[in-house]
Design a protein around this motif. Structure first.
Motif, short mmCIF file in Angstrom:
data_model
loop_
_atom_site.label_atom_id
_atom_site.label_comp_id
_atom_site.label_asym_id
_atom_site.label_seq_id
_atom_site.Cartn_x
_atom_site.Cartn_y
_atom_site.Cartn_z
N ILE A 90 0.74 -1.21 0.17
CA ILE A 90 0.31 -0.08 0.13
C ILE A 90 0.92 1.40 -0.34
O ILE A 90 0.59 2.18 -1.24
CB ILE A 90 -1.03 0.11 0.79
N VAL A 140 0.98 4.46 -2.60
CA VAL A 140 0.82 5.36 -2.94
C VAL A 140 1.66 6.29 -3.12
O VAL A 140 1.50 7.05 -3.72
CB VAL A 140 0.93 5.66 -0.98
N TYR A 154 1.18 9.49 -6.10
CA TYR A 154 1.54 10.40 -6.00
C TYR A 154 2.33 11.17 -6.58
O TYR A 154 2.53 12.37 -7.25
CB TYR A 154 2.40 10.75 -4.45
N PRO A 178 -2.69 14.02 -3.77
CA PRO A 178 -2.33 12.99 -3.01
C PRO A 178 -3.12 11.11 -3.47
O PRO A 178 -4.41 11.91 -4.31
CB PRO A 178 -3.45 13.02 -1.70
N VAL A 179 -3.09 10.10 -2.67
CA VAL A 179 -4.39 8.79 -2.86
C VAL A 179 -5.17 8.54 -2.47
O VAL A 179 -4.09 8.27 -0.90
CB VAL A 179 -2.16 7.49 -3.43
N SER A 237 -7.81 6.12 -0.26
CA SER A 237 -8.39 4.29 0.11
C SER A 237 -8.91 3.84 -1.38
O SER A 237 -8.73 2.62 -2.21
CB SER A 237 -8.97 4.49 0.80
N LEU A 262 -7.06 2.65 -4.40
CA LEU A 262 -6.76 1.21 -3.93
C LEU A 262 -6.77 0.68 -3.73
O LEU A 262 -6.81 -0.49 -4.27
CB LEU A 262 -5.18 2.25 -2.43
N LEU A 280 -4.01 2.12 5.60
CA LEU A 280 -2.58 4.18 5.46
C LEU A 280 -2.93 4.93 7.48
O LEU A 280 -1.27 5.87 7.43
CB LEU A 280 -3.76 4.85 4.78
N LEU A 316 3.15 8.89 5.76
CA LEU A 316 2.73 9.54 5.53
C LEU A 316 1.89 10.77 5.71
O LEU A 316 1.93 10.34 6.77
CB LEU A 316 1.13 8.11 4.63
N GLY A 336 -7.13 11.95 0.21
CA GLY A 336 -5.73 10.81 0.45
C GLY A 336 -4.88 11.04 1.28
O GLY A 336 -4.48 11.97 2.06
N ARG A 337 -3.53 10.49 0.57
CA ARG A 337 -2.62 10.53 1.95
C ARG A 337 -0.82 10.89 0.55
O ARG A 337 -0.85 10.11 -0.52
CB ARG A 337 -2.04 9.05 2.42
N MET A 338 -0.50 11.32 0.90
CA MET A 338 0.70 11.53 0.10
C MET A 338 2.04 11.32 1.28
O MET A 338 2.17 11.22 2.37
CB MET A 338 1.00 12.75 -0.65
#
Length: 347
Positions: free
Chosen positions: A16, A20, A24, A30-31, A33, A36, A53, A62, A70-72
């Motif tokens: 994961i 991500v 990115y 940001p990506v 869930s 994903l 995450l 992250l 989202g996350r980066m």
């Protein structure tokens, strides 16, 4: 800024995390869930992905921007990815041939260095940088001419025809002496020598009282040698191309960061000092964000590599600078191959 080692992450967390980071770096956004969990994802439910995450965020790998769900990757996350997970994409045969052809074009070495900087910019989509090797031509002639009451123009002519002009500030009393005498003395001691070698000979003669110069001429010669040698040692030459690449669409949302970066690039002395730190490296140096104090405010990354002549001596440094979401897997081997190709061109 060290994060947890890769071995501390479960296989699911690693996968994961990789998705991500790659997402990115590919999009600059940001990506989430949902992305994903979609087609080609990890085959887990959005709820399970969100749990992983959250774990990666807690570990400092992250971050979740307040404007997005989202996350980066953080700088620590990018460092872990670059050091332990990245699979580099070597230049293709066509790309290698294009690089070698462009650098092999006839012309002065200065043109090849400018081509290298532009080439790095084109390949990376960021700004390319090349630090010019310090020139130490052997001199054939030195001439001194008064400009006004307190300044002398020194013209240094190399055996290769290279000419440099330096302006020397001197007391008015010194200009009353024969500049021709000082010029002839300097030419006799510098002919066939580098400036550093000539300076050593002149200093030794003057300190030992063996110079055939009067006191005023000795003062003029000593001041000139001291000024020129210091200037040569402290004057790196940096070629930067492709700054416009830094002003892409994603930069518009973070214009202050880009403005800070462009201001940093204007200060070539400071940037050259950063690249000097890569001269002693055996291989590539990658600075991510605040790992380097110079670019900590602009949140930029630098990929730099020393380049060598045919004898293996490091003569300069080249690289690229851009946002932390550089395509490291592609840019790192490109910079490395370009450094080796430039070394062949230098002969």
């Amino acid at each position: 800024m060290n994060g947890p080692p890769l071995s501390d992450l479960s296989e699911r967390a690693r996968e994961i995390f990789r998705l991500v980071v790659e997402g990115y770096l590919d999009t600059g956004t940001p990506v989430g869930s949902k992305a994903l969990a979609g087609e080609g994802g990890v085959g887990l439910s959005p709820a399970s992905i969100r749990s992983v995450l959250a774990e990666l965020e807690q570990r400092g790998l992250l971050a979740a921007p307040h404007t997005s769900a989202g996350r980066m990757p953080t700088e620590s996350g990018l460092r872990l990815f670059v050091d332990a997970m990245m699979q580099v994409a070597e230049p293709t045969a066509q790309e290698r041939a294009a690089i070698e052809k462009r650098l092999a074009e006839p012309g002065p070495i200065e043109r090849a260095l400018e081509e290298t900087s532009a080439l790095l910019s084109d390949l990376s989509g960021a700004a390319g940088m090349v630090m010019v090797p310090r020139r130490e031509p052997r001199l054939s002639q030195v001439s001194l001419t008064a400009l006004d009451a307190n300044r002398v123009l020194a013209v240094l002519v190399g055996e290769d025809g290279h000419v440099e002009n330096r302006i020397l500030s001197v007391p008015a009393a010194v200009l009353g002496v024969s500049l021709e005498q000082a010029s002839n003395y300097l030419t006799a001691r510098s002919s066939g020598r580098t400036l550093a070698e000539a300076a050593a000979v002149v200093k030794q003669e003057i300190s030992g009282g063996r110079s055939a110069l009067d006191e005023a001429s000795r003062d003029l010669v000593s001041r000139g040698i001291a000024t020129w040698t210091t200037d040569t040692a402290e004057r790196p030459v940096l070629i930067v191309r492709g700054q416009a690449n830094l002003l892409d669409e994603s930069a518009l949302s973070d214009i202050e960061r880009v403005r800070s970066l462009l201001d940093d690039l204007e200060n070539k002395q400071t940037v050259a000092t950063l690249l000097e730190n890569a001269r002693d490296a055996d291989a590539m140096r990658i600075f991510i964000g605040s790992e380097n104090r110079l670019f900590s405010l602009s949140g930029s990354s630098v990929i730099a590599s020393p380049y060598r002549d045919r004898e293996g001596k490091v003569v300069g440094v080249l690289g690229v600078i851009g946002p932390t979401r550089l395509n490291y897997a592609r840019v790192v081997p490109m910079v490395d191959f370009t450094a080796r190709s430039l070394g062949k061109r230098l002969g």
